[in-house]
Design an enzyme around this catalytic site. Structure first.
Site, PDB file in Angstrom:
ATOM      1  N   LYS A 191       0.879  -1.185   0.000  1.00  0.00           N
ATOM      2  CA  LYS A 191       0.000   0.000   0.000  1.00  0.00           C
ATOM      3  C   LYS A 191       0.908   1.225   0.000  1.00  0.00           C
ATOM      4  CE  LYS A 191      -1.948   3.041   1.915  1.00  0.00           C
ATOM      5  NZ  LYS A 191      -1.733   4.454   1.501  1.00  0.00           N
ATOM      6  N   GLU A 266       9.676   1.878  10.803  1.00  0.00           N
ATOM      7  CA  GLU A 266      10.700   2.911  10.606  1.00  0.00           C
ATOM      8  C   GLU A 266       9.969   4.237  10.614  1.00  0.00           C
ATOM      9  OE1 GLU A 266      12.994   1.990   7.149  1.00  0.00           O
ATOM     10  OE2 GLU A 266      13.635   0.097   8.013  1.00  0.00           O
ATOM     11  N   CYS A 300      13.902  11.000   6.638  1.00  0.00           N
ATOM     12  CA  CYS A 300      13.776  10.614   8.047  1.00  0.00           C
ATOM     13  C   CYS A 300      15.088  10.794   8.801  1.00  0.00           C
ATOM     14  CB  CYS A 300      13.304   9.178   8.158  1.00  0.00           C
ATOM     15  SG  CYS A 300      14.373   8.027   7.287  1.00  0.00           S
ATOM     16  N   GLU A 399       9.202  16.950  14.421  1.00  0.00           N
ATOM     17  CA  GLU A 399       9.713  16.664  13.080  1.00  0.00           C
ATOM     18  C   GLU A 399       9.002  17.578  12.069  1.00  0.00           C
ATOM     19  OE1 GLU A 399       8.642  12.948  11.121  1.00  0.00           O
ATOM     20  OE2 GLU A 399      10.716  12.682  10.516  1.00  0.00           O
TER      21      GLU A 399
HETATM   22  P1  NAD Z   1       2.360   8.737   7.150  1.00  0.00           P
HETATM   23  O1  NAD Z   1       2.542   7.997   8.434  1.00  0.00           O
HETATM   24  O2  NAD Z   1       1.362   9.823   7.094  1.00  0.00           O
HETATM   25  O3  NAD Z   1       1.957   7.723   5.976  1.00  0.00           O
HETATM   26  C1  NAD Z   1       2.763   6.606   5.666  1.00  0.00           C
HETATM   27  C2  NAD Z   1       1.877   5.535   5.059  1.00  0.00           C
HETATM   28  O4  NAD Z   1       0.961   5.074   6.051  1.00  0.00           O
HETATM   29  C3  NAD Z   1       1.037   6.004   3.879  1.00  0.00           C
HETATM   30  O5  NAD Z   1       1.005   4.992   2.899  1.00  0.00           O
HETATM   31  C4  NAD Z   1      -0.334   6.189   4.502  1.00  0.00           C
HETATM   32  O6  NAD Z   1      -1.406   6.045   3.598  1.00  0.00           O
HETATM   33  C5  NAD Z   1      -0.354   5.065   5.519  1.00  0.00           C
HETATM   34  N1  NAD Z   1      -1.313   5.235   6.625  1.00  0.00           N
HETATM   35  C6  NAD Z   1      -1.780   6.377   7.166  1.00  0.00           C
HETATM   36  N2  NAD Z   1      -2.658   6.095   8.149  1.00  0.00           N
HETATM   37  C7  NAD Z   1      -2.734   4.735   8.253  1.00  0.00           C
HETATM   38  C8  NAD Z   1      -3.462   3.852   9.085  1.00  0.00           C
HETATM   39  N3  NAD Z   1      -4.294   4.281  10.020  1.00  0.00           N
HETATM   40  N4  NAD Z   1      -3.276   2.527   8.903  1.00  0.00           N
HETATM   41  C9  NAD Z   1      -2.425   2.045   7.966  1.00  0.00           C
HETATM   42  N5  NAD Z   1      -1.725   2.854   7.137  1.00  0.00           N
HETATM   43  C10 NAD Z   1      -1.866   4.190   7.278  1.00  0.00           C
HETATM   44  O7  NAD Z   1       3.807   9.236   6.743  1.00  0.00           O
HETATM   45  P2  NAD Z   1       4.205  10.167   5.489  1.00  0.00           P
HETATM   46  O8  NAD Z   1       3.743  11.556   5.787  1.00  0.00           O
HETATM   47  O9  NAD Z   1       3.777   9.481   4.236  1.00  0.00           O
HETATM   48  O10 NAD Z   1       5.802  10.093   5.530  1.00  0.00           O
HETATM   49  C11 NAD Z   1       6.596  10.916   6.311  1.00  0.00           C
HETATM   50  C12 NAD Z   1       7.031  10.220   7.588  1.00  0.00           C
HETATM   51  O11 NAD Z   1       7.730   9.013   7.261  1.00  0.00           O
HETATM   52  C13 NAD Z   1       7.995  11.038   8.414  1.00  0.00           C
HETATM   53  O12 NAD Z   1       7.643  10.961   9.769  1.00  0.00           O
HETATM   54  C14 NAD Z   1       9.338  10.358   8.183  1.00  0.00           C
HETATM   55  O13 NAD Z   1      10.299  10.550   9.181  1.00  0.00           O
HETATM   56  C15 NAD Z   1       8.911   8.938   8.054  1.00  0.00           C
HETATM   57  N6  NAD Z   1       9.951   8.154   7.366  1.00  0.00           N
HETATM   58  C16 NAD Z   1      10.722   7.312   8.128  1.00  0.00           C
HETATM   59  C17 NAD Z   1      11.761   6.588   7.543  1.00  0.00           C
HETATM   60  C18 NAD Z   1      12.649   5.684   8.367  1.00  0.00           C
HETATM   61  O14 NAD Z   1      13.359   4.875   7.777  1.00  0.00           O
HETATM   62  N7  NAD Z   1      12.651   5.785   9.693  1.00  0.00           N
HETATM   63  C19 NAD Z   1      11.991   6.726   6.161  1.00  0.00           C
HETATM   64  C20 NAD Z   1      11.180   7.594   5.419  1.00  0.00           C
HETATM   65  C21 NAD Z   1      10.153   8.304   6.049  1.00  0.00           C
END
Ligand code: NAD
Length: 505
Positions: A191, A266, A300, A399
């Site tokens: 997804k 992550e 991240c 963040e």
């Molecule tokens: P997000 O958490 O908003 O979304 C990530 C994914 O989760 C999307 O596909 C979204 O549709 C899905 N999602 C949202 N709500 C959900 C739910 N209730 N159940 C299941 N899936 C759900 O994150 P974002 O805004 O897309 O990405 C940015 C974040 O990702 C930042 O916090 C960043 O630090 C983190 N990130 C972490 C790493 C790492 O390796 N630690 C790498 C890249 C990004």
């Protein structure tokens, strides 16, 4: 024709099919619309114009995909390791062959500059090669002996898994999660993030064209609260590999509780870069710039808190400010661009609101701090440096996930360590000093899953990747990925007929 014009024309060509047919889901080897025919629109952050209509999958689509992945699991999990290796290498070859297309499409979908996305596409291929080569040994275990007994351990793939990815570097991150799952013998339902869904479609097509059997890899587009949630709750899905925000991770834990999902998270970061006066300041300044402003700061592991020893604070932050002001903001398809538009107007609003917040908290802007009228009129924000900040400010604690750096002075090592650790996150840390003993002492006490000493983030694929505290659960990379995607079993054999305790005669 300039290189920018050439790239725009090529990207238009690659995107034309998606403009015509939309971006479909992929279930059991077939490109399919959402079961209820719903779509949502994806825009490009360059000009905010519609890019494509995306299949809006929901619980019914996830259910079909989960069932397809369950049906495919029996066969895929019994394919030999050497055959999995061959197929995964073929996927890597196909990624390389289409890396130009992947990079150009990703730039238009995410706003990330081409100079970084061209590398990220190739990194995606490397991820496949790395795990391909480990597939033949993935099931191997240990022989643990004691008197009269030998224990044989082995690993087996856990089953169909769900992979949920964010929007920031979507192609590379998807390969990073999916390649080890396939190498382990798992089947996958992916997804991708709703803001940047296009290259996930390319990736599944590439995998099947390279010989991956139907049903092994399924793709369901949709929103987090419907498709994402349904995936985390589905009883046939045994584990969730998730990359995204910390608060989404907490939601997924709750959603997956009923079906006892294994999770790998992550999550976010507020990573400190700590600069002592004895560091190589020129290199440190370049690293500070690279780690906060590359990938538009939507990273991240970005070093978003700059902790600088007081005696060099003024000089060092001026060096960083001067460099930040010289960074080229531009069209993401321009090969000279370093900063492109942020992913979406909603995210731009969030980043700009933090810039306003920093001002109102009393920090001073030493560079940037504003929206920029970039090509196409999209979500451009200048590389921003806050000075005179302290660690209690929200711009130092939360963040922002954009090109915004907060610089804080410290008096001595103990204070630097206390400031570095005084945050809810613990993903990465960057330490700059020429004192070896201090580097060892400090890095041991830094609350982070990963520390780079006198270096920017340079990834070595066999090394563990992941965070502590609010930044994650579990590690990726090397064998750690297989620990997540596989179950370990122990079988104990008696090697001598030792007397069994008799409880009855
Ligand atoms: P997000 O958490 O908003 O979304 C990530 C994914 O989760 C999307 O596909 C979204 O549709 C899905 N999602 C949202 N709500 C959900 C739910 N209730 N159940 C299941 N899936 C759900 O994150 P974002 O805004 O897309 O990405 C940015 C974040 O990702 C930042 O916090 C960043 O630090 C983190 N990130 C972490 C790493 C790492 O390796 N630690 C790498 C890249 C990004």
């Amino acid at each position: 024709m300039s290189k920018l014009e050439e790239n725009i024309a090529k990207a238009d060509g690659y995107l034309a099919r998606f403009r015509k047919t939309g971006v479909l889901n992929h279930i059991d080897g077939e490109a399919v619309p959402a079961a209820d025919g719903a779509v949502f629109e994806s825009i490009s952050p360059i000009d905010l114009k519609p890019l494509a209509k995306i299949a809006h999958g929901k619980a019914a689509d996830v259910d079909r995909a989960a069932k397809a992945s369950k049906a495919a699991f029996r066969e895929w999990s019994s394919v030999s390791g050497s055959e999995r290796r061959r197929i995964l290498h073929a996927i890597a070859d196909a990624i390389v062959a289409r890396s130009e297309e992947i990079a150009l499409v990703e730039c238009v979908d995410t706003g990330q500059p081409h100079r970084f996305m061209a590398q990220a596409a190739l990194r995606g291929a490397e991820n496949f090669r790395f795990f391909a080569d480990r597939a033949p040994e993935a099931r191997d275990g240990k022989a643990l002996r004691t008197v009269g007994q030998i224990n044989l351990t082995g690993r087996a793939p856990i089953g169909p898994v769900g992979v949920i990815t964010p929007w920031n570097v979507p192609f590379m991150l998807s390969t990073w999660k999916i390649a080890p799952a396939l190498a382990a013998g798992c089947t996958v339902v992916h997804k991708p993030a709703e803001f940047s869904p296009v290259t996930a479609r390319l990736l599944v097509e590439i995998a099947e064209s390279a010989g991956l059997p139907k049903g092994v890899w399924n793709l369901v587009n949709g929103l987090g609260e419907d498709a994402g949630k349904a995936l985390t709750e589905h009883p046939d899905i045994k584990a969730i590999g998730f990359v995204g925000e910390s608060r989404t991770g907490a939601m997924i834990l709750r959603q997956g509780a009923e079906t006892l999902k294994r999770v790998h998270f992550e999550l976010g970061g507020k990573n400190p870069m700590i600069v002592f006066a004895d560091a190589d300041l020129e290199r440190a300044a370049d690293a500070a710039i690279f780690m906060i402003y590359s990938n538009n700061g939507e990273r991240c592991t970005s070093s978003s808190r700059l902790l600088v020893e007081k005696q060099i604070y003024q000089r060092f932050t001026e060096m960083v400010a001067q460099k930040a002001k010289r960074i080229k903001i531009g069209h993401p398809l321009d090969p000279d661009t370093v900063i492109g538009p942020l992913i979406h107007p909603l995210h731009e609003k969030k980043v700009l609101s933090y810039i306003d917040l920093g001002r109102s908290e009393g920090a001073k802007i030493a560079a940037g701090g504003e929206k920029v009228a970039g090509p196409g009129g999209g979500c451009y924000v200048s590389p921003t440096l806050f000075v005179n900040a302290n660690n209690r400010m929200r711009i130092a604690q939360e963040e922002i996930f954009g090109p915004v750096l907060t610089a804080i002075p410290f008096e001595h090592e103990a204070e630097a360590l206390a400031l570095a650790n005084d945050v809810q996150y613990g993903l990465a840390g960057y330490l700059w000093t020429s004192d070896v003993m201090r580097a060892l002492r400090f890095s041991e006490q830094l609350e982070a899953g990963m520390v780079w000493v006198n270096s920017e983030n340079v990834r070595h694929l066999p090394a563990p990747f992941g965070g502590v505290k609010g930044s994650g659960i579990g590690r990726d990379g090397g064998d750690w990925s297989f620990d997540f995607y596989m179950e370990t079993k122990n079988v104990a054999f008696a090697t001598a007929p030792r007397p069994v305790s008799k409880l009855a005669h």
